[in-house]
Design a protein around this motif. Sequence first.
Motif, PDB file in Angstrom:
ATOM      1  N   ARG A 189     115.361  26.786 -14.303  1.00  0.00           N
ATOM      2  CA  ARG A 189     116.526  27.247 -13.564  1.00  0.00           C
ATOM      3  C   ARG A 189     117.774  26.568 -14.139  1.00  0.00           C
TER       4      ARG A 189
ATOM      5  N   PHE B 136     122.012  26.000 -13.710  1.00  0.00           N
ATOM      6  CA  PHE B 136     123.130  26.026 -12.771  1.00  0.00           C
ATOM      7  C   PHE B 136     124.379  25.508 -13.486  1.00  0.00           C
TER       8      PHE B 136
ATOM      9  N   PRO C 276     122.427  23.064  -7.545  1.00  0.00           N
ATOM     10  CA  PRO C 276     120.978  23.245  -7.387  1.00  0.00           C
ATOM     11  C   PRO C 276     120.416  22.660  -6.097  1.00  0.00           C
TER      12      PRO C 276
END
Length: 532
Positions: free
Chosen positions: A183, A185, A224
């Motif tokens: 992920r 960010f 996050p």
Amino acid sequence: MNLRDTLLSSLKTLPGTREFHVHVIVSSPRRDNSLYPYAHPRPRVYLQDILVLLSEQVSPDSPRNFVSAIEAYLYHIPATSCAVLNITKLDSTGQAIAPSPTPTLIQSFITFYGDRTTRPVAANHIWIHVFARAQNQYLFPNSSEYPGKRPLGDIQLCAWWKRVLTRVASEVESRAKNDTLIRLFHILPGYGETEAMHALQRAASSSAATPHSSSNCSWTYGHPYSQSEIPLPCSNSGSDEWRGNLGNFVPSFDDDPKSRFMDEIAYITEADGVRSPQKKRPKLSSNRSGDLESTNSVNRDDDSRNKRDKGDRPRGELDRVTPGEFWERMSFRQECVSGAVTAFFVVGISCPADTPSLSPISPLSPQPGQVSSQINKRIMSTLLTGHEFSTLERSVRATELLEGAIKGLCEGLSAMPAKPISVARPPRSHEAGRRTPEPQCPSDVLPEPPRTPPRRLQVLGSQPTTDITPNPFPEPVASLETYNSYIYGSVSVCNPPLPSRPTGEPSAPMNGRDVGQPVTVLAVRKKKKHTK
């Protein structure tokens, strides 16, 4: 494969003919309480200092010259099987042969820690933090005075870091299994999502960047700390709900604006006159049973509030400011509204939960190739205060002294610290005859490098700020074998050079501006005056 061999392997693919010499200095783990100083309970964290110095040699007869450097810190939290990699500084002297090895070096460096198979700590999850703030120089003093160095502008630097981290995510994704989660960010304080997207796209399109590789990783504009897919370092469970302490979410790093903002929030008191608005009490219902129930709930809230006020509650306003509100307020901080665009990048990589993360080796146990943290501090102090890189001659001299000092420290020799270099400039006409005397520094005392003022962490309630538990393992003693096997390495590059650009094709941009494009100058047509 260790970090040194990984970096050399990636540099071997660069175009051209040259030789690279790399020095990788990684300190042994030590206890650290600065990552989450306001967390309750405070996790046990182990810290390692990382310094990478890359020098280049054009031919076997030419001298070596530093071209790139990386300073980073690796935090290990065994309780949550997490690691935090903070890239604090990345710099170049601008004296390398094109193409510059800096992008390849930093990409290989981050990939080494992001890939679970090469990660040197037993952690299933890693969080990579980068704060992008454009400056003329970071690690090489006076290197901005060298004509060949062209520092990127603010938005160009943010786009550059996003491109590098995207490539890292693509590389880790191609190596990892299908169940590995990645992920990404990013936040540009003061910019909305649409504004940030257009600004980064415009900066990326104006640079001579290679096309992005195909990747399923997409960027999320935000922080996050509201996701629950990847565990946070200071939380055993997901972070989908607010638990009333900002200190459990946002990590603190040295010389970082969000760390200074965290300190201010933690030290806000009622006497300061700045407090977050208190939540209103619920209205009492009309029936009698409802009145009794509401009164009891209010009393329970008061009792819990009183207990928290006695010492259980976080300091200052940490229990009232949520992560979303924290980042919203960051847009009004001086570092983010001073006119320059800054960006915060966070990359989370999570491996399968069934991957074994527990190791019988203690997190404090020194591993082969690691050195004492004092060696890292001495080299950094010498680099930042004892040398400069404004010309090729001074850069070559600094490279020779620093590389010799690193080898001498590993051999157990006492390296003589270099005197701080000051460039003498002729005084102006009106200043002739009156100059402020420079403070004299003894030759055997090395001044401290310039740093941000220390943070206000002297008193944190009843919790100590330093861990007085002794380290059961002695500091590692560096040797010549350690130097040759883990710290120093070289690789010869003999690849076809970059293809030359056809005549008439725009050249590479400098600082985000295309210098090769023709410019059409429109002349102003003057109005004729009518004479009578």
